[in-house]
Write a protein that holds these residues in place. Structure first.
Motif, mmCIF file in Angstrom:
data_model
loop_
_atom_site.group_PDB
_atom_site.id
_atom_site.type_symbol
_atom_site.label_atom_id
_atom_site.label_comp_id
_atom_site.label_asym_id
_atom_site.label_seq_id
_atom_site.Cartn_x
_atom_site.Cartn_y
_atom_site.Cartn_z
ATOM 1 N N LYS A 213 -31.692 39.775 -28.055
ATOM 2 C CA LYS A 213 -32.258 40.989 -28.641
ATOM 3 C C LYS A 213 -31.099 41.899 -29.043
ATOM 4 O O LYS A 213 -29.944 41.628 -28.673
ATOM 5 C CB LYS A 213 -33.208 41.671 -27.657
ATOM 6 C CG LYS A 213 -32.660 41.807 -26.246
ATOM 7 C CD LYS A 213 -33.738 42.329 -25.299
ATOM 8 C CE LYS A 213 -33.184 42.473 -23.892
ATOM 9 N NZ LYS A 213 -33.552 41.424 -22.971
ATOM 10 N N ALA A 217 -27.119 41.235 -28.047
ATOM 11 C CA ALA A 217 -26.592 40.313 -29.065
ATOM 12 C C ALA A 217 -25.072 40.415 -29.225
ATOM 13 O O ALA A 217 -24.375 39.390 -29.263
ATOM 14 C CB ALA A 217 -27.278 40.564 -30.404
ATOM 15 N N VAL A 231 -33.356 32.804 -32.209
ATOM 16 C CA VAL A 231 -34.073 33.993 -31.754
ATOM 17 C C VAL A 231 -35.573 33.779 -31.912
ATOM 18 O O VAL A 231 -36.034 33.465 -33.012
ATOM 19 C CB VAL A 231 -33.641 35.217 -32.604
ATOM 20 C CG1 VAL A 231 -34.276 36.492 -32.044
ATOM 21 C CG2 VAL A 231 -32.117 35.338 -32.664
ATOM 22 N N SER A 235 -37.162 37.802 -33.537
ATOM 23 C CA SER A 235 -37.094 37.469 -34.969
ATOM 24 C C SER A 235 -38.377 37.880 -35.689
ATOM 25 O O SER A 235 -38.455 37.846 -36.914
ATOM 26 C CB SER A 235 -36.847 35.962 -35.167
ATOM 27 O OG SER A 235 -38.007 35.206 -34.863
ATOM 28 N N ILE A 244 -29.604 42.034 -34.827
ATOM 29 C CA ILE A 244 -28.898 40.903 -34.196
ATOM 30 C C ILE A 244 -27.896 40.314 -35.173
ATOM 31 O O ILE A 244 -26.736 40.062 -34.819
ATOM 32 C CB ILE A 244 -29.930 39.851 -33.703
ATOM 33 C CG1 ILE A 244 -30.737 40.415 -32.531
ATOM 34 C CG2 ILE A 244 -29.226 38.560 -33.301
ATOM 35 C CD1 ILE A 244 -31.969 39.594 -32.155
#
Ligand code: PGA
Length: 249
Positions: A213, A217, A231, A235, A244
């Protein structure tokens, strides 16, 4: 220098309107800014065409979440690598732990699927990772090594991608520590060099996945041998996925 790959695995989420809007929003951002990473979105099958239209010309790649080993035939409900390529995919996720668990997929099947992906010109993202019990028992590295040895297709090239996703970190909010990620990714790198030779083994991208997250990241993407992220949940939120990608060094 391996360019980072930020891959969105939408899993079984999204209907047409929301999916196209999410992909379109990301495409708009990608068209407006010089990217420092590669973006990939892997929507469920019914969204492949609308998403491919929404991301056209943006530089974002399209991927499937699984494929069959065959090119066509009597396999109800399955999609072939050739079909994914036909709708504009250049990647396919293979051996995700949810497929291994929900559909009983073993590494030998994942390997056959990776060969099918190569046959169709797709880049396979081969997923590996230990369960919580395996980690607790001190078996994480051994499990991952076995999965890689059995899942990687013979003759793999530099376009192959490996994703390390500890099963206990997927969708749980728990993330492996940077030290654990560094240890596993270093071992995967060493194994890739052994299996594929130094040139290819050094060029293959190794993604980390599991509750990535915006808040974690940057730290994860700075770890040695972390060449991007796979992700899930984050996402599905445009701002989070973009953040990210923007955190890649
Ligand atoms: P998550 O999923 O980011 O929701 O943990 C990652 C994945 O399963 O690819």
């Amino acid at each position: 220098m391996r360019r980072k790959l930020i891959a969105g695995n939408w899993k079984m989420n999204g209907l047409r309107a929301g999916g196209a809007a999410l992909a379109g929003g990301l495409a708009e951002k990608c068209r407006a800014e010089a990217l420092t990473c590669d973006f990939l979105v892997c929507p469920p099958a019914h969204l492949l065409i609308p998403v491919s239209e929404a991301i056209a010309g943006s530089g974002i790649a399209l991927g499937g979440q699984d494929c069959h080993t065959g090119a066509s035939g009597a396999h109800t409900g399955d999609l072939s690598a050739e079909m994914l390529a036909d709708v504009g995919c250049s990647f396919v996720i293979l051996g995700h732990s949810e497929r291994r668990a929900d559909h009983g997929e073993g590494s030998d099947l994942v390997q056959a699927k990776a060969l099918a992906a190569a046959r169709a010109g797709l880049k396979a993202i081969v997923c590996v990772g230990e369960t919580a019990d395996e980690r607790k028992a001190g078996r994480a590295l051994e499990v991952i090594e076995t999965q890689i040895r059995q899942s990687l297709p013979e003759g793999a090239g530099a376009e192959l991608v490996v994703a390390y996703e500890p099963v206990w970190a997927i969708g749980t909010g728990l993330t492996a520590t940077p030290a654990d990620v560094a240890e596993v990714h270093a071992q995967i790198r060493q194994l890739l060099v052994e299996l594929c030779g130094a040139g290819v083994g050094d060029a293959i991208r190794i993604l980390y996945g599991g509750s990535v997250k915006p808040a974690n990241a940057a730290e994860l993407m700075a770890v040695d041998n972390v060449d991007g992220a796979l992700v899930g949940g984050a996402s599905l939120k445009l701002e989070d996925f973009w953040a990210i990608g923007s955190s890649c060094p």
